[in-house]
Scaffold this motif. Sequence first.
Motif, PDB file in Angstrom:
ATOM      1  N   GLY A 161       0.837  -1.189   0.000  1.00 40.10           N
ATOM      2  CA  GLY A 161       0.000   0.000   0.000  1.00 40.10           C
ATOM      3  C   GLY A 161       0.865   1.229   0.000  1.00 40.10           C
ATOM      4  N   PRO A 162       0.262   2.364  -0.406  1.00 32.94           N
ATOM      5  CA  PRO A 162       1.054   3.599  -0.469  1.00 32.94           C
ATOM      6  C   PRO A 162       1.487   4.064   0.918  1.00 32.94           C
ATOM      7  CG  PRO A 162      -1.282   4.043  -0.805  1.00 32.94           C
ATOM      8  CD  PRO A 162      -1.131   2.553  -0.800  1.00 32.94           C
ATOM      9  N   SER A 163       2.434   4.959   0.928  1.00 36.03           N
ATOM     10  CA  SER A 163       2.892   5.533   2.195  1.00 36.03           C
ATOM     11  C   SER A 163       1.726   6.198   2.900  1.00 36.03           C
ATOM     12  CB  SER A 163       3.974   6.585   1.944  1.00 36.03           C
ATOM     13  OG  SER A 163       5.180   5.947   1.690  1.00 36.03           O
ATOM     14  N   GLY A 164       1.673   6.028   4.197  1.00 36.12           N
ATOM     15  CA  GLY A 164       0.604   6.649   4.968  1.00 36.12           C
ATOM     16  C   GLY A 164      -0.659   5.827   4.998  1.00 36.12           C
ATOM     17  N   SER A 165      -0.647   4.635   4.382  1.00 37.21           N
ATOM     18  CA  SER A 165      -1.863   3.829   4.355  1.00 37.21           C
ATOM     19  C   SER A 165      -2.051   3.044   5.649  1.00 37.21           C
ATOM     20  CB  SER A 165      -1.825   2.892   3.153  1.00 37.21           C
ATOM     21  OG  SER A 165      -0.676   2.080   3.215  1.00 37.21           O
ATOM     22  N   GLY A 166      -1.057   3.060   6.527  1.00 35.57           N
ATOM     23  CA  GLY A 166      -1.243   2.447   7.842  1.00 35.57           C
ATOM     24  C   GLY A 166      -0.523   1.123   8.032  1.00 35.57           C
ATOM     25  N   LYS A 167       0.462   0.817   7.189  1.00 33.85           N
ATOM     26  CA  LYS A 167       1.187  -0.459   7.314  1.00 33.85           C
ATOM     27  C   LYS A 167       1.946  -0.529   8.642  1.00 33.85           C
ATOM     28  CE  LYS A 167       3.622   0.252   3.529  1.00 33.85           C
ATOM     29  NZ  LYS A 167       3.080   1.557   3.077  1.00 33.85           N
ATOM     30  N   SER A 168       2.720   0.506   8.927  1.00 39.84           N
ATOM     31  CA  SER A 168       3.487   0.499  10.181  1.00 39.84           C
ATOM     32  C   SER A 168       2.565   0.460  11.374  1.00 39.84           C
ATOM     33  CB  SER A 168       4.381   1.737  10.252  1.00 39.84           C
ATOM     34  OG  SER A 168       5.278   1.745   9.181  1.00 39.84           O
ATOM     35  N   THR A 169       1.474   1.211  11.289  1.00 37.59           N
ATOM     36  CA  THR A 169       0.525   1.237  12.398  1.00 37.59           C
ATOM     37  C   THR A 169      -0.014  -0.167  12.664  1.00 37.59           C
ATOM     38  OG1 THR A 169      -0.063   3.485  11.786  1.00 37.59           O
ATOM     39  CG2 THR A 169      -1.599   2.320  13.226  1.00 37.59           C
ATOM     40  N   LEU A 170      -0.332  -0.870  11.599  1.00 34.47           N
ATOM     41  CA  LEU A 170      -0.849  -2.235  11.757  1.00 34.47           C
ATOM     42  C   LEU A 170       0.172  -3.138  12.447  1.00 34.47           C
ATOM     43  CD1 LEU A 170      -2.837  -3.467   8.621  1.00 34.47           C
ATOM     44  CD2 LEU A 170      -3.518  -3.539  11.032  1.00 34.47           C
ATOM     45  N   LEU A 171       1.430  -3.041  12.010  1.00 36.75           N
ATOM     46  CA  LEU A 171       2.477  -3.874  12.619  1.00 36.75           C
ATOM     47  C   LEU A 171       2.640  -3.519  14.094  1.00 36.75           C
ATOM     48  CD1 LEU A 171       5.210  -4.018   9.811  1.00 36.75           C
ATOM     49  CD2 LEU A 171       3.569  -5.767  10.468  1.00 36.75           C
ATOM     50  N   ASN A 172       2.594  -2.199  14.385  1.00 37.82           N
ATOM     51  CA  ASN A 172       2.725  -1.772  15.788  1.00 37.82           C
ATOM     52  C   ASN A 172       1.569  -2.298  16.632  1.00 37.82           C
ATOM     53  OD1 ASN A 172       5.106  -0.448  15.315  1.00 37.82           O
ATOM     54  ND2 ASN A 172       4.185   1.585  15.113  1.00 37.82           N
ATOM     55  N   LEU A 173       0.389  -2.360  16.024  1.00 41.66           N
ATOM     56  CA  LEU A 173      -0.760  -2.918  16.749  1.00 41.66           C
ATOM     57  C   LEU A 173      -0.542  -4.396  17.034  1.00 41.66           C
ATOM     58  CD1 LEU A 173      -3.737  -1.269  14.793  1.00 41.66           C
ATOM     59  CD2 LEU A 173      -3.186  -0.912  17.223  1.00 41.66           C
ATOM     60  N   MET A 174      -0.077  -5.130  16.017  1.00 35.34           N
ATOM     61  CA  MET A 174       0.141  -6.568  16.181  1.00 35.34           C
ATOM     62  C   MET A 174       1.219  -6.859  17.216  1.00 35.34           C
ATOM     63  SD  MET A 174       0.045  -7.995  12.310  1.00 35.34           S
ATOM     64  CE  MET A 174      -0.893  -7.161  11.066  1.00 35.34           C
ATOM     65  N   ALA A 175       2.212  -5.953  17.298  1.00 34.69           N
ATOM     66  CA  ALA A 175       3.292  -6.162  18.278  1.00 34.69           C
ATOM     67  C   ALA A 175       2.859  -5.751  19.667  1.00 34.69           C
ATOM     68  CB  ALA A 175       4.532  -5.382  17.862  1.00 34.69           C
ATOM     69  N   GLU A 219      13.042 -17.747  18.581  1.00 34.37           N
ATOM     70  CA  GLU A 219      12.042 -18.566  17.897  1.00 34.37           C
ATOM     71  C   GLU A 219      10.623 -18.126  18.214  1.00 34.37           C
ATOM     72  OE1 GLU A 219      12.988 -22.633  18.622  1.00 34.37           O
ATOM     73  OE2 GLU A 219      15.016 -22.415  17.814  1.00 34.37           O
ATOM     74  N   PRO A 220      10.297 -16.861  17.886  1.00 36.27           N
ATOM     75  CA  PRO A 220       8.969 -16.347  18.196  1.00 36.27           C
ATOM     76  C   PRO A 220       7.927 -16.945  17.259  1.00 36.27           C
ATOM     77  CG  PRO A 220      10.166 -14.750  16.903  1.00 36.27           C
ATOM     78  CD  PRO A 220      11.121 -15.882  17.167  1.00 36.27           C
ATOM     79  N   ALA A 221       6.700 -16.992  17.730  1.00 36.92           N
ATOM     80  CA  ALA A 221       5.611 -17.505  16.895  1.00 36.92           C
ATOM     81  C   ALA A 221       5.290 -16.527  15.781  1.00 36.92           C
ATOM     82  CB  ALA A 221       4.380 -17.748  17.764  1.00 36.92           C
ATOM     83  N   ILE A 222       5.591 -15.244  16.014  1.00 39.04           N
ATOM     84  CA  ILE A 222       5.212 -14.212  15.061  1.00 39.04           C
ATOM     85  C   ILE A 222       6.426 -13.344  14.728  1.00 39.04           C
ATOM     86  CG2 ILE A 222       3.810 -12.111  14.798  1.00 39.04           C
ATOM     87  CD1 ILE A 222       2.108 -13.832  17.139  1.00 39.04           C
ATOM     88  N   VAL A 223       6.667 -13.131  13.422  1.00 37.70           N
ATOM     89  CA  VAL A 223       7.753 -12.230  13.019  1.00 37.70           C
ATOM     90  C   VAL A 223       7.136 -11.087  12.229  1.00 37.70           C
ATOM     91  CG1 VAL A 223       9.867 -11.992  11.682  1.00 37.70           C
ATOM     92  CG2 VAL A 223       9.419 -14.112  12.942  1.00 37.70           C
ATOM     93  N   LEU A 224       7.440  -9.854  12.641  1.00 37.60           N
ATOM     94  CA  LEU A 224       6.923  -8.668  11.971  1.00 37.60           C
ATOM     95  C   LEU A 224       8.093  -7.914  11.370  1.00 37.60           C
ATOM     96  CD1 LEU A 224       4.558  -7.548  14.885  1.00 37.60           C
ATOM     97  CD2 LEU A 224       3.938  -8.919  12.867  1.00 37.60           C
ATOM     98  N   ALA A 225       7.977  -7.507  10.120  1.00 40.78           N
ATOM     99  CA  ALA A 225       9.077  -6.774   9.487  1.00 40.78           C
ATOM    100  C   ALA A 225       8.502  -5.556   8.785  1.00 40.78           C
ATOM    101  CB  ALA A 225       9.818  -7.671   8.509  1.00 40.78           C
ATOM    102  N   ASP A 226       9.024  -4.375   9.121  1.00 39.79           N
ATOM    103  CA  ASP A 226       8.515  -3.120   8.560  1.00 39.79           C
ATOM    104  C   ASP A 226       9.494  -2.595   7.519  1.00 39.79           C
ATOM    105  OD1 ASP A 226       7.188  -0.842   8.003  1.00 39.79           O
ATOM    106  OD2 ASP A 226       7.131  -0.086  10.067  1.00 39.79           O
ATOM    107  N   GLU A 227       9.175  -2.801   6.246  1.00 36.34           N
ATOM    108  CA  GLU A 227      10.045  -2.420   5.139  1.00 36.34           C
ATOM    109  C   GLU A 227      11.499  -2.800   5.403  1.00 36.34           C
ATOM    110  OE1 GLU A 227       9.072   0.983   3.072  1.00 36.34           O
ATOM    111  OE2 GLU A 227       7.194   1.367   4.131  1.00 36.34           O
ATOM    112  N   PRO A 228      11.777  -4.069   5.591  1.00 31.57           N
ATOM    113  CA  PRO A 228      13.126  -4.506   5.966  1.00 31.57           C
ATOM    114  C   PRO A 228      14.158  -4.227   4.885  1.00 31.57           C
ATOM    115  CG  PRO A 228      11.771  -6.397   5.392  1.00 31.57           C
ATOM    116  CD  PRO A 228      10.861  -5.215   5.412  1.00 31.57           C
ATOM    117  N   THR A 229      13.718  -4.048   3.645  1.00 28.65           N
ATOM    118  CA  THR A 229      14.678  -3.825   2.561  1.00 28.65           C
ATOM    119  C   THR A 229      14.572  -2.417   2.004  1.00 28.65           C
ATOM    120  OG1 THR A 229      13.101  -4.571   0.896  1.00 28.65           O
ATOM    121  CG2 THR A 229      14.508  -6.248   1.898  1.00 28.65           C
TER     122      THR A 229
END
Lengths: 792, 220
Positions: free
Chosen positions: B40-54, B163-173
């Motif tokens: 999704g475009p910048s500002g669409s809430g991707k980071s926010t979603l990851l922060n919520l999941m974490a 060895e976490p059950a969940i791995v979150l990556a925010d624009e790792p590349t």
Amino acid sequence: MKLLLRSFVRFFAQTPWATLTAGLGIALGVASTVATHLLGLAVSDQLGASAAPHLRGVTHIAERADATMADYFDLRHQWRQGKLPQVEWITPVIQGQLVEGERRYQVIGADGFRLAARDSSVSATRNSIAADATLERAPGAVLQLAGERWTVAEVVDAGLEDALFADVGDALALLGRPADHLSYVALSLKAPLDGVRETLERLFPGLAAGLPADVGQLAGWTVRPVASVRPEQQFGNAVLFTRGALGLLALVVAWFIIYQICVLWLRRQQLLMTRLSALGVSRGELAVGFLGAIGVLAGVATLFGIAGGYGLAVLLLRLSMAGIAAPPAMELSAIVVVKALFSGFAVALVGAGVAFTRRAPGNLQPPAGRMAVRWGGVVVGLALIAAGLTLEETGLYGGFLAVLAGCLIATSWVGPLLRWLRDALERRGSEGGHPRSSATATTRNGLLFRLAMREATWHEADLGVAIGALILAVGASVGIGLMVGSFERDFMRMLDQRLAHDFFLELRDRDGAALARALREAHPGAVAVPLGERSVRLHGHTVEIGYADFSGAETARYGYAPALGLDEALASEALLKALGLSVGDSVVVGGKALRVVHEFSGFGDVVPRLLIQAEAAAVRFGALHYDRLGLSGLPAADLERWLAEAAPDVVVRQRAALRTVALDVFDRTFAITRALTLVALIVAVAGLYNAMMALRLNQRASVALLRALGLSVGEQRWLALMRGSALGLVAVVLALPLGLFIGAVLCDVINPRAFGWSVALSISAADWALPMALGLAAAVAASVLPVPEESA
Amino acid sequence: MSAIRLNGVCKGFGDGARHRRVIDDFSLEVAAGESVALCGPSGSGKSTLLNLMAGLVPVDAGTLILGHDGRSHDLSRLGESERTALRRRAVGYVFQFFNLVPTLTVLENVALPLALNRLGQRVPEARQRLEALGLGDRLDAYPEMLSGGEQQRVAIARALAHEPAIVLADEPTGNLDARHSEEVAQALFAEARRLGSALVVATHSAAVAERADRIVELVQ
Ligand SMILES: Nc1ncnc2c1ncn2[C@@H]1O[C@H](COP(=O)(O)OP(=O)(O)O)[C@@H](O)[C@H]1O
Ligand SMILES: [Mg+2]
């Protein structure tokens, strides 16, 4: 350009908390500068006001054996002919004792003391004198002296007990001396250093008092600085100088802090600057924008600082003078304002400029050659310390120079100590030459501890100056605390000895020996010891000879057990120092030798003292006059009943009351000193908080990361606590030896040089533990206290 | 049981008139071992979603459930400290930049989640993973001495060390060139698959997104 400045100023508005603390830091620094200056001035004025009238403006006195008025006229003739260019003016002085019945007066005659009565109701054209306030005579009072009536035309507060001031002719008549008699010549000498002295005094009130007095020279005469005949002035000078030196310390700490704030400020603007520079804004334009912005902040903060400093000075003076005297009025002179502006404004700009020209926060390795410079500095510092402490001629300056060098050495070791600590911690992690990775801490606390230690020890550039300032402030507090505490304990011990009698009776004009005899007859259990004193001149020094029946009990009051022999004497430390004697030496008084068997400390005695048996005094001075009676072994009620009949005019002073008064004087002397060190400590703590806050703002990303890793709030606090404790420990570890050093120098070098007495340094935990605990707490608080923008 | 389940999640920022809803009634389910790319475009809430999941920020409304240790944990009902404890144990996080603690070495950075979870005995394994990722000679280096690609590989090793059950990556590349981007993405997906962790990657890169089992497109 305007746009640029606006972007910088807007940066302040967007970071209100950081701006507020930076401004507060600068304002505190300026306030301490202003307060110490004003306090120094106030004390200067007070001491200056009590100068004895015959010595006002006098810098030196000249003496020669059997001097006569003819010698004086000869000297004046030479001066008029322009042969003595260093002399500004010159006047003869007559000084001597007049005994009138049981009463003694010190008569001082100087030219131009023919007094016109100030009080118009007093007609005093002839036979008029000025009386010292201690005589308690009102203007217009008439005294019968040397067979004539003399009118008190003026009362002066010279602080000279029982002194009468008169014209030369009148003084000679009062003393019954021949018309060509001369005691000494008072001079005002120009000195090459006068300009320096004046400028120094104006910039740092009190500091010039520590300059060595100029040694004047006049062929055929012995010339001495006036302070040597006026020990009370020497005392005042020393108090002034100590105040001045403390003011300078506060100023240095303030400058340190202001400088640090600017460096941090720049650090925080790095991002903004990088962006502007990417837009093509030149480095010069950036510098102007940055300096302009800090100038605006510093200007506002300086104004607040001046107002705050004035308030602080008024408050401190009120507190320390409470119930004693009306505090002198203070005004903000141009000099204070200039000094404040310089401290706040110029130091901020210079700090910012320096920070701007060498901005490179990457500082993992110290630049090569730094260590060589540091060691060189240590060697020079040690040489300065050795010279200042061993060369008596360097006076107070030598002493304080040694202190300053000690401070510089201590603060210059912050960086190396942090690095050493870091390396030591790393080495602990790789024992036995194994690569470190194999010994990586794997426990939670172990790893967090390592993290905290690295956080504490890696940011030398951000925190070095702030920790240095904290070291200075804590070190000075410890040193001054030790000195004041040691002094207090010594002083109390002395008081307990001296106040061994329950009562001291002020005899006024009564015959002390007769009164003591009558008292012993009426109350056989009472111990009554008549005490008397008389001033003489020994080798050019005015010395007080105290006499009494120095049985064992009486000598114990001076810390000496046996009774005093007829050819033995007890000498005050000041006397031994003034005459260059030590215990065991002999001193000739009244043509006969006395052997000094014991030295006692005489805190608060401005005149050197020698104590001898009453019989030995009688042999030398003839009939003895007693001023006081020491009395014990008699209930207060009995004493009062007896006195009401036998001697109603005698004033009774109780031990407890005397003790209270003495301690009161002591407290007053040190109240301002303690307050000033507290100011320095507060400024240093504010500076550390500032530095720590900026560091933490820079580490916001790091904090967010640790949070994402699941570090709990408690663990983050623990991390901050460890970091703060480590920094506090570094500061305190360096401050303790510095404080001990300052304390020792104050007790053993500065006190003797300034006041003529040394203080036995006694190290009590309360004196050093409190400032150390405060310093540690400050570092921890600065690390743990919330930074409001941190969570944003 | 799914590793992540969002049901009608809402999240907004700002108060009063300035309030803006960034995530509105969003639902998503990620199974254990599954990988999802958030695009999704910048500002669409991707980071926010990851922060919520974490569990870094609390949800405003809806339920957000993480599966860990055979149990379901409803983040919307947990307090800050409980979310922190769960994140420490069950989540591995990779950011776009500033991933590593600058004052810890490579190995120490990777050991940090292990130490926090009292799994210190697993450090030797983590070391082997670092070696396998080609970082064997940089173990004692500090992050500022590493290249961007190396830093991201360390970040991946760290995110997966416990060895976490969940791995979150925010624009790792996001910060890397194409070649390094490829290497890093490869390592991330391979490691997550190896451990059977659910992986959610926010990314702009089509190449990265293609590696995922599923792509979720966010709209503004
Ligand atoms: N802590 C916050 N406070 C206020 N607004 C925020 C915050 N975090 C994100 N936003 C806003 O939420 C929106 C989505 O941001 P983000 O989740 O970072 O998007 P993306 O990662 O897709 O670029 C943006 O408009 C951003 O400004
Ligand atoms: Mg984003």
